[in-house]
Design an enzyme around this catalytic site. Structure first.
Site, PDB file in Angstrom:
ATOM      1  N   CYS A 102       0.852  -1.190   0.000  1.00  0.00           N
ATOM      2  CA  CYS A 102       0.000   0.000   0.000  1.00  0.00           C
ATOM      3  C   CYS A 102       0.887   1.240   0.000  1.00  0.00           C
ATOM      4  CB  CYS A 102      -0.911  -0.009   1.228  1.00  0.00           C
ATOM      5  SG  CYS A 102      -1.940   1.448   1.369  1.00  0.00           S
ATOM      6  N   SER A 103       0.886   1.964  -1.090  1.00  0.00           N
ATOM      7  CA  SER A 103       1.730   3.154  -1.172  1.00  0.00           C
ATOM      8  C   SER A 103       0.994   4.431  -0.796  1.00  0.00           C
ATOM      9  CB  SER A 103       2.283   3.305  -2.597  1.00  0.00           C
ATOM     10  OG  SER A 103       1.219   3.361  -3.525  1.00  0.00           O
TER      11      SER A 103
END
Length: 201
Positions: free
Chosen positions: A10-11
Site C-alpha cells: 500500500c503506497s
C-alpha cells in the site's frame, strides 16, 4: 503439499491495501499467507520487510501471488531479480492469477513489458518534475535579463535628468527603480555615440 502466499503493498491509503487483500483472497491465497507493506514503502525500495517475509516463505512448488507486478517491483532489474530468485528455488510467481513462466519466450516478454511500464510509471512524474524545474529556471533567467526600463522610458529619464528639475533620488522614485539603475542609464547615455543620442547628427 504446495502453498500459496500473497504479497500486497500500500503506497497511498488503506483502501488500496483492502482491495489488494480481496484480490489475493479471490486467488486462493489464505488470509494468514498474505504479507503486506504499508504506505511509506515504495516499489522502488527493495528493502521491504513484508516482501522479504513473503519471499522467504516460498519453498519449492509454492506460489507467490501479487495483484499486479507494480506491487512487487517498480524497476525492471528488481522485477527480474525477484522472478529469477523464485525460479531458482523452484517457486512460482503469479501476477493477478497469471503464472509467470521464464521458460516461455512470450511469457518472458510480457513480464519484461509489464516491468518496463511499472518503471516508466515511476520515472514519468520525476521527468515532468525535472522539466518543470528547468522551465521555471529558464523563465526566471529570461525575466532577470529583461531591462528594468524600456528604451523610451530610459530616454525620458535622461531628458528629465538633463532638465535639472530632479535629483537622482527623485528620478529613482519617479521611475520606480534604484538609484544605481538611474546612474547606469545616465552613464550609458553619456558614453553612447553622438548619433545615437537625441538630436545627434
Amino acid at each position: 503439499m504446495s502453498e500459496r502466499f500473497g504479497y500486497a503493498r500500500c503506497s497511498l491509503d488503506k483502501e488500496d491495501l483492502t482491495a489488494q487483500r480481496e484480490i489475493l483472497l479471490s486467488l486462493d491465497v489464505p488470509e494468514d499467507g498474505i504479507h503486506v507493506d504499508h504506505h511509506g514503502l515504495t516499489g522502488t525500495d527493495r528493502d521491504r520487510p513484508g516482501l522479504a517475509q513473503a519471499l522467504a516463505a516460498v519453498r519449492a512448488g509454492d506460489t507467490l501471488v501479487v495483484p499486479e507486478l507494480d506491487r512487487l517491483a517498480r524497476s525492471v532489474p528488481d522485477a527480474r531479480d525477484i522472478g529469477d530468485s523464485l525460479t531458482a528455488r523452484r517457486g512460482k510467481l503469479s501476477l493477478g492469477g497469471t503464472l509467470y513462466d521464464p521458460a516461455d519466450p512470450m511469457g518472458k516478454m510480457s513480464f519484461g513489458i509489464l516491468a518496463t511500464f511499472a518503471e516508466f510509471d515511476v520515472d514519468l512524474p520525476r521527468m515532468r518534475t525535472r522539466e518543470g524545474v528547468a522551465v521555471a529556471r529558464a523563465k526566471s533567467k529570461l525575466k532577470g535579463k529583461q531591462p528594468k526600463l524600456t528604451a523610451r522610458r530610459q530616454a525620458d529619464l535622461v531628458k528629465q535628468h538633463q532638465s535639472g528639475e530632479h535629483t537622482i533620488a527623485g528620478l529613482a522614485e519617479l521611475f520606480s527603480v534604484s538609484r544605481a539603475t538611474v546612474y547606469r542609464v545616465i552613464e550609458r547615455h553619456e558614453n553612447a555615440p553622438a548619433l545615437s543620442k537625441p538630436g545627434g547628427q
